[in-house]
Write a protein that holds these residues in place. Structure first.
Motif, PDB file in Angstrom:
ATOM      1  N   MET A 236       0.859  -1.183   0.000  1.00 23.29           N
ATOM      2  CA  MET A 236       0.000   0.000   0.000  1.00 23.29           C
ATOM      3  C   MET A 236       0.894   1.231   0.000  1.00 23.29           C
ATOM      4  O   MET A 236       2.040   1.175   0.485  1.00 23.29           O
ATOM      5  CB  MET A 236      -0.914   0.001   1.214  1.00 23.29           C
ATOM      6  CG  MET A 236      -0.247   0.414   2.480  1.00 23.29           C
ATOM      7  SD  MET A 236      -1.273   0.052   3.887  1.00 23.29           S
ATOM      8  CE  MET A 236      -1.122  -1.705   3.915  1.00 23.29           C
ATOM      9  N   SER A 237       0.363   2.314  -0.540  1.00 20.34           N
ATOM     10  CA  SER A 237       1.171   3.526  -0.676  1.00 20.34           C
ATOM     11  C   SER A 237       1.794   3.954   0.646  1.00 20.34           C
ATOM     12  O   SER A 237       2.949   4.368   0.687  1.00 20.34           O
ATOM     13  CB  SER A 237       0.314   4.684  -1.179  1.00 20.34           C
ATOM     14  OG  SER A 237      -0.521   4.263  -2.203  1.00 20.34           O
ATOM     15  N   GLU A 238       1.025   3.861   1.716  1.00 21.86           N
ATOM     16  CA  GLU A 238       1.526   4.343   3.014  1.00 21.86           C
ATOM     17  C   GLU A 238       2.775   3.590   3.454  1.00 21.86           C
ATOM     18  O   GLU A 238       3.572   4.074   4.233  1.00 21.86           O
ATOM     19  CB  GLU A 238       0.444   4.191   4.090  1.00 21.86           C
ATOM     20  CG  GLU A 238      -0.794   5.030   3.850  1.00 21.86           C
ATOM     21  CD  GLU A 238      -1.835   4.301   3.019  1.00 21.86           C
ATOM     22  OE1 GLU A 238      -1.466   3.564   2.076  1.00 21.86           O
ATOM     23  OE2 GLU A 238      -3.026   4.454   3.309  1.00 21.86           O
ATOM     24  N   MET A 239       2.915   2.352   2.979  1.00 23.23           N
ATOM     25  CA  MET A 239       4.086   1.535   3.334  1.00 23.23           C
ATOM     26  C   MET A 239       5.051   1.486   2.148  1.00 23.23           C
ATOM     27  O   MET A 239       5.703   0.482   1.917  1.00 23.23           O
ATOM     28  CB  MET A 239       3.647   0.108   3.697  1.00 23.23           C
ATOM     29  CG  MET A 239       2.754   0.021   4.901  1.00 23.23           C
ATOM     30  SD  MET A 239       3.640   0.485   6.403  1.00 23.23           S
ATOM     31  CE  MET A 239       2.496   1.683   7.078  1.00 23.23           C
ATOM     32  N   CYS A 240       5.090   2.507   1.335  1.00 21.20           N
ATOM     33  CA  CYS A 240       5.869   2.602   0.084  1.00 21.20           C
ATOM     34  C   CYS A 240       5.004   2.209  -1.104  1.00 21.20           C
ATOM     35  O   CYS A 240       4.844   2.965  -2.036  1.00 21.20           O
ATOM     36  CB  CYS A 240       7.118   1.722   0.052  1.00 21.20           C
ATOM     37  SG  CYS A 240       8.482   2.407   0.943  1.00 21.20           S
ATOM     38  N   GLY A 241       4.476   0.982  -1.069  1.00 23.54           N
ATOM     39  CA  GLY A 241       3.743   0.459  -2.228  1.00 23.54           C
ATOM     40  C   GLY A 241       3.972  -1.024  -2.263  1.00 23.54           C
ATOM     41  O   GLY A 241       4.023  -1.672  -1.206  1.00 23.54           O
ATOM     42  N   PRO A 242       4.167  -1.624  -3.450  1.00 23.36           N
ATOM     43  CA  PRO A 242       4.423  -3.067  -3.480  1.00 23.36           C
ATOM     44  C   PRO A 242       5.717  -3.390  -2.738  1.00 23.36           C
ATOM     45  O   PRO A 242       6.558  -2.502  -2.542  1.00 23.36           O
ATOM     46  CB  PRO A 242       4.561  -3.376  -4.970  1.00 23.36           C
ATOM     47  CG  PRO A 242       4.827  -2.082  -5.644  1.00 23.36           C
ATOM     48  CD  PRO A 242       4.174  -1.030  -4.799  1.00 23.36           C
ATOM     49  N   GLY A 243       5.842  -4.660  -2.316  1.00 25.73           N
ATOM     50  CA  GLY A 243       7.074  -5.068  -1.642  1.00 25.73           C
ATOM     51  C   GLY A 243       6.899  -5.214  -0.140  1.00 25.73           C
ATOM     52  O   GLY A 243       7.854  -5.497   0.561  1.00 25.73           O
ATOM     53  N   VAL A 244       5.680  -5.037   0.361  1.00 24.92           N
ATOM     54  CA  VAL A 244       5.460  -5.172   1.806  1.00 24.92           C
ATOM     55  C   VAL A 244       5.402  -6.654   2.183  1.00 24.92           C
ATOM     56  O   VAL A 244       6.124  -7.118   3.057  1.00 24.92           O
ATOM     57  CB  VAL A 244       4.161  -4.452   2.231  1.00 24.92           C
ATOM     58  CG1 VAL A 244       3.898  -4.647   3.714  1.00 24.92           C
ATOM     59  CG2 VAL A 244       4.236  -2.970   1.879  1.00 24.92           C
ATOM     60  N   ALA A 245       4.538  -7.390   1.519  1.00 22.63           N
ATOM     61  CA  ALA A 245       4.404  -8.823   1.797  1.00 22.63           C
ATOM     62  C   ALA A 245       4.150  -9.542   0.474  1.00 22.63           C
ATOM     63  O   ALA A 245       3.469  -8.999  -0.402  1.00 22.63           O
ATOM     64  CB  ALA A 245       3.258  -9.075   2.766  1.00 22.63           C
ATOM     65  N   PHE A 246       4.683 -10.755   0.359  1.00 24.86           N
ATOM     66  CA  PHE A 246       4.689 -11.423  -0.944  1.00 24.86           C
ATOM     67  C   PHE A 246       4.715 -12.916  -0.706  1.00 24.86           C
ATOM     68  O   PHE A 246       5.360 -13.386   0.241  1.00 24.86           O
ATOM     69  CB  PHE A 246       5.975 -11.028  -1.664  1.00 24.86           C
ATOM     70  CG  PHE A 246       5.857 -10.836  -3.152  1.00 24.86           C
ATOM     71  CD1 PHE A 246       5.380  -9.643  -3.667  1.00 24.86           C
ATOM     72  CD2 PHE A 246       6.273 -11.834  -4.032  1.00 24.86           C
ATOM     73  CE1 PHE A 246       5.326  -9.441  -5.035  1.00 24.86           C
ATOM     74  CE2 PHE A 246       6.216 -11.641  -5.410  1.00 24.86           C
ATOM     75  CZ  PHE A 246       5.743 -10.436  -5.913  1.00 24.86           C
ATOM     76  N   GLU A 247       4.043 -13.651  -1.564  1.00 30.81           N
ATOM     77  CA  GLU A 247       4.085 -15.107  -1.420  1.00 30.81           C
ATOM     78  C   GLU A 247       5.419 -15.667  -1.883  1.00 30.81           C
ATOM     79  O   GLU A 247       6.010 -15.172  -2.844  1.00 30.81           O
ATOM     80  CB  GLU A 247       3.004 -15.735  -2.304  1.00 30.81           C
ATOM     81  CG  GLU A 247       1.663 -15.793  -1.645  1.00 30.81           C
ATOM     82  CD  GLU A 247       0.630 -16.414  -2.565  1.00 30.81           C
ATOM     83  OE1 GLU A 247      -0.399 -16.853  -2.045  1.00 30.81           O
ATOM     84  OE2 GLU A 247       0.830 -16.452  -3.798  1.00 30.81           O
ATOM     85  N   CYS A 248       5.832 -16.740  -1.211  1.00 28.38           N
ATOM     86  CA  CYS A 248       7.006 -17.469  -1.719  1.00 28.38           C
ATOM     87  C   CYS A 248       6.477 -18.578  -2.625  1.00 28.38           C
ATOM     88  O   CYS A 248       5.273 -18.661  -2.874  1.00 28.38           O
ATOM     89  CB  CYS A 248       7.824 -18.025  -0.560  1.00 28.38           C
ATOM     90  SG  CYS A 248       6.951 -19.267   0.397  1.00 28.38           S
ATOM     91  N   THR A 249       7.343 -19.458  -3.094  1.00 29.31           N
ATOM     92  CA  THR A 249       6.887 -20.469  -4.049  1.00 29.31           C
ATOM     93  C   THR A 249       5.974 -21.513  -3.405  1.00 29.31           C
ATOM     94  O   THR A 249       5.362 -22.314  -4.106  1.00 29.31           O
ATOM     95  CB  THR A 249       8.088 -21.174  -4.720  1.00 29.31           C
ATOM     96  OG1 THR A 249       8.998 -21.562  -3.680  1.00 29.31           O
ATOM     97  CG2 THR A 249       8.811 -20.251  -5.690  1.00 29.31           C
ATOM     98  N   GLU A 250       5.853 -21.492  -2.079  1.00 29.04           N
ATOM     99  CA  GLU A 250       4.895 -22.392  -1.417  1.00 29.04           C
ATOM    100  C   GLU A 250       3.452 -21.944  -1.690  1.00 29.04           C
ATOM    101  O   GLU A 250       2.509 -22.707  -1.494  1.00 29.04           O
ATOM    102  CB  GLU A 250       5.113 -22.408   0.095  1.00 29.04           C
ATOM    103  CG  GLU A 250       6.472 -22.910   0.539  1.00 29.04           C
ATOM    104  CD  GLU A 250       6.672 -24.390   0.269  1.00 29.04           C
ATOM    105  OE1 GLU A 250       5.675 -25.145   0.357  1.00 29.04           O
ATOM    106  OE2 GLU A 250       7.801 -24.783  -0.056  1.00 29.04           O
TER     107      GLU A 250
END
Ligand code: ADP
Ligand code: ZN
Length: 432
Positions: A236-250
C-alpha cells in the motif's frame, strides 16, 4: 543488482534484535515531526521509553485520517530539500494522502521489491512487463525500480490498451507480468479474441497479482488460463507500495519483511491484540524509513498471521490472504459479508467468467442484494441457465446466510475499470 540478501535469511532472534534497534531509531526520527511530538507529549513519553519490542504497544496509533490532516507535508521527518519523490494513494476510499521518500527510502523500497521477485524465482534474463498504471499509483514505479534492481529487462507497458499489451508480451517474449487480478482475466479474454493461446504463443511463466483482494479460486483460474504460476503481492502507498508482503513459491501466505515492518494484528474496535492466529486489522510500523516513518499505522486491511514455520525456510512471518478492508464489509440484514466470500463461490463454477458485480438496494426497508455475474460463453439453453442460477443462489446462501438475486449476464456486459475492479455498488438510501 539485488542488495542485502542476508536480511531475507535472518533467524527469529536476529529479526527481533534488528527490529528493536530500528524501532528506537525510527522513534527518534518520528519525533522530528510535530505530529508525533504532540502524541508523545500527551503520553508523557520520550524516545528513551522504548527499551524492548513489547514497548511498541505503548506507542500511539496512526490513522489514514491523521495522514489526511497532515496533507501534504506536515508528516515529513526530514527537510523537504531531502525529499526526492512523493506518491499519493489512489484514493479508493476518500481524500488522497501523500507519502514522501528520500533517496535512501527509494533504494530500500527497490530492494524490498527485488527481494520479492527473486523469492518467486525471477532472475536477470527474465523479461518483466508491468501493466500497472505509472504515476501516483505505486504499482508502476514500485515494480519498475524493483525489477530493474533485480536486473531484469523491464517493460514499463503501463495500464490499458490491452492489444498493445499483448503485442509486447508476444514480441518481446515477456516471461513475467505484473497485473491486478481483475485485469489478468481481461488479458486472457482479449488474447482469445485475437486467436492467441497464452501457453503456445507466449513465454509467460510467472504472474504477479495484487493491489486488490482476490480469492484463491481466482488465482487458480489465472494460473490455468495463462499457463503460469501466479503469486500474491501485497502493499500500500503508506508503506511505500508493493514489496510489503509477498508469497514465496509455497503459495501459502505472504511473507512480510520484518526488517522493514513490525506487524501487529488488532481487534479493530478495542485495538487490543487478537489471540494468536485470529483475523483482525493489520497494523504496521515502518522501521526502515527516513522521510515519513509511521508508527502503528492502522491499515484497515483484515488478515491473520499464519501459524507455524514456512517450509521455504524463511523466518519472516506470513500473512494470510487479505480478507478485505474493514470498510469493504457489507452489512446486509444485520449480517456481515465480505465480497471475497461471494467471489469464492462464483469462481467455483466453470460456466462463469471472471467478472461480477454486487448491487445493494433497499425497497420498503427491505435490503436486497443482486449478484450479476458474466457467463464464460454465450448460451441460450434456458433450462440449464435456470438450473445454474438456482445452484449459484443456493451455494451463496450457504456462504453468506442471506439469499441474493442472481443474474447471469453476457460476457463483457459488466462495466470494466482501468484500475482496481469495483465489485460492490451500494444504492441503498439511508432511512431516517
Ligand atoms: P488505495 O488505498 O487508495 O486503494 P493503494 O494503492 O495504496 O491505494 O492500495 C492499497 C490497498 O490495496 C491495501 O491497503 C489493500 O486494501 C489493497 N491491496 C493491496 N494488495 C492487496 C492484495 N494482494 N490483496 C488484497 N488487497 C490488497
Ligand atoms: Zn515461504
Amino acid at each position: 543488482m539485488y542488495l542485502h540478501p542476508e536480511f531475507e535469511k535472518l533467524s527469529r532472534s536476529e529479526i527481533e534484535a534488528l527490529q528493536l534497534e530500528r524501532l528506537k531509531k525510527t522513534v527518534r526520527q518520528c519525533l522530528r515531526t510535530e505530529f508525533y511530538r504532540e502524541r508523545f507529549a500527551e503520553r508523557r513519553m520520550t524516545a528513551d521509553d522504548i527499551r524492548s519490542l513489547s514497548d511498541l504497544r505503548r506507542l500511539p496509533f496512526t490513522t489514514k485520517q491523521d495522514l489526511r490532516d497532515s496533507y501534504p507535508f506536515k508528516m515529513s521527518a526530514v527537510p523537504l530539500s531531502e525529499v526526492v519523490r512523493l506518491h499519493s494513494s489512489s484514493g479508493t476510499t476518500g481524500t488522497p494522502t501523500v507519502i514522501l521518500h528520500t533517496q535512501k527510502d527509494l533504494d530500500e523500497w527497490a530492494n524490498a521489491v527485488a527481494r520479492c521477485l527473486y523469492m518467486v524465482g525471477l532472475r536477470p534474463g527474465d523479461i518483466f512487463q508491468n501493466s500497472s498504471g505509472y504515476g501516483m499509483f505505486t504499482g508502476g514505479l514500485g515494480f519498475q525500480y524493483g525489477a530493474e534492481r533485480l536486473g531484469m529487462l523491464t517493460v514499463p507497458a503501463a495500464a490499458g490498451n490491452t492489444k498493445r499489451q499483448i503485442k509486447f508480451i508476444t514480441d518481446f517474449g515477456t516471461t513475467a507480468l505484473h497485473a491486478i487480478p481483475s485485469y489478468a482475466g481481461r488479458l486472457f479474454e482479449v488474447m482469445e479474441e485475437m486467436g492467441l493461446d497464452p501457453r503456445r504463443d507466449t513465454k509467460l511463466h510467472t504472474l504477479i497479482i495484487g493491489a486488490e483482494p482476490h480469492s484463491e479460486e481466482q488465482r487458480r483460474r489465472i494460473e490455468q488460463m495463462l499457463g503460469v504460476k501466479a503469486y500474491n503481492s501485497f502493499g500500500m502507498s503508506e508503506m511505500c507500495g508493493p514489496g510489503v508482503a509477498f508469497e514465496c513459491t509455497e503459495q501459502n501466505g505472504l511473507h512480510i519483511w520484518e526488517d522493514y515492518y513490525i506487524v501487529e494484528i488488532v481487534d479493530p474496535v478495542t485495538l487490543e491484540p487478537v489471540p494468536e492466529g485470529e483475523v483482525g486489522e493489520l497494523v504496521l510500523t515502518t522501521i526502515n524509513r527516513e522521510a515519513m516513518p509511521l508508527l502503528r499505522y492502522r491499515t484497515r486491511d483484515l488478515t491473520r498471521i499464519l501459524p507455524g514455520a514456512c517450509p521455504c525456510g524463511r523466518q519472516h512471518l506470513r500473512l494470510d490472504r487479505m480478507k478485505g478492508r474493514s470498510d469493504d464489509m457489507i452489512i446486509l440484514k444485520g449480517v456481515n459479508i465480505f465480497p471475497i466470500q461471494i467471489e469464492t463461490v462464483l469462481m467455483q463454477f466453470a460456466e462463469l467468467g471472471n467478472d461480477y458485480l454486487i448491487t445493494l438496494t433497499n425497497e420498503e426497508a427491505n435490503d436486497l442484494m443482486t449478484v450479476e455475474v458474466e457467463l464464460k460463453e454465450f448460451s441460450d439453453d434456458y433450462p440449464r441457465l435456470q438450473a445454474l442460477t438456482r445452484e449459484i443462489t443456493r451455494q451463496l446462501k450457504d456462504e453468506i446466510l442471506i439469499t441474493p438475486v442472481v443474474r447471469l449476464v453476457a460476457k463483457g456486459s459488466l462495466p470494466k475499470q482501468e484500475g482496481k475492479a469495483v465489485r460492490v455498488k451500494d444504492l441503498r438510501k439511508t432511512l431516517i
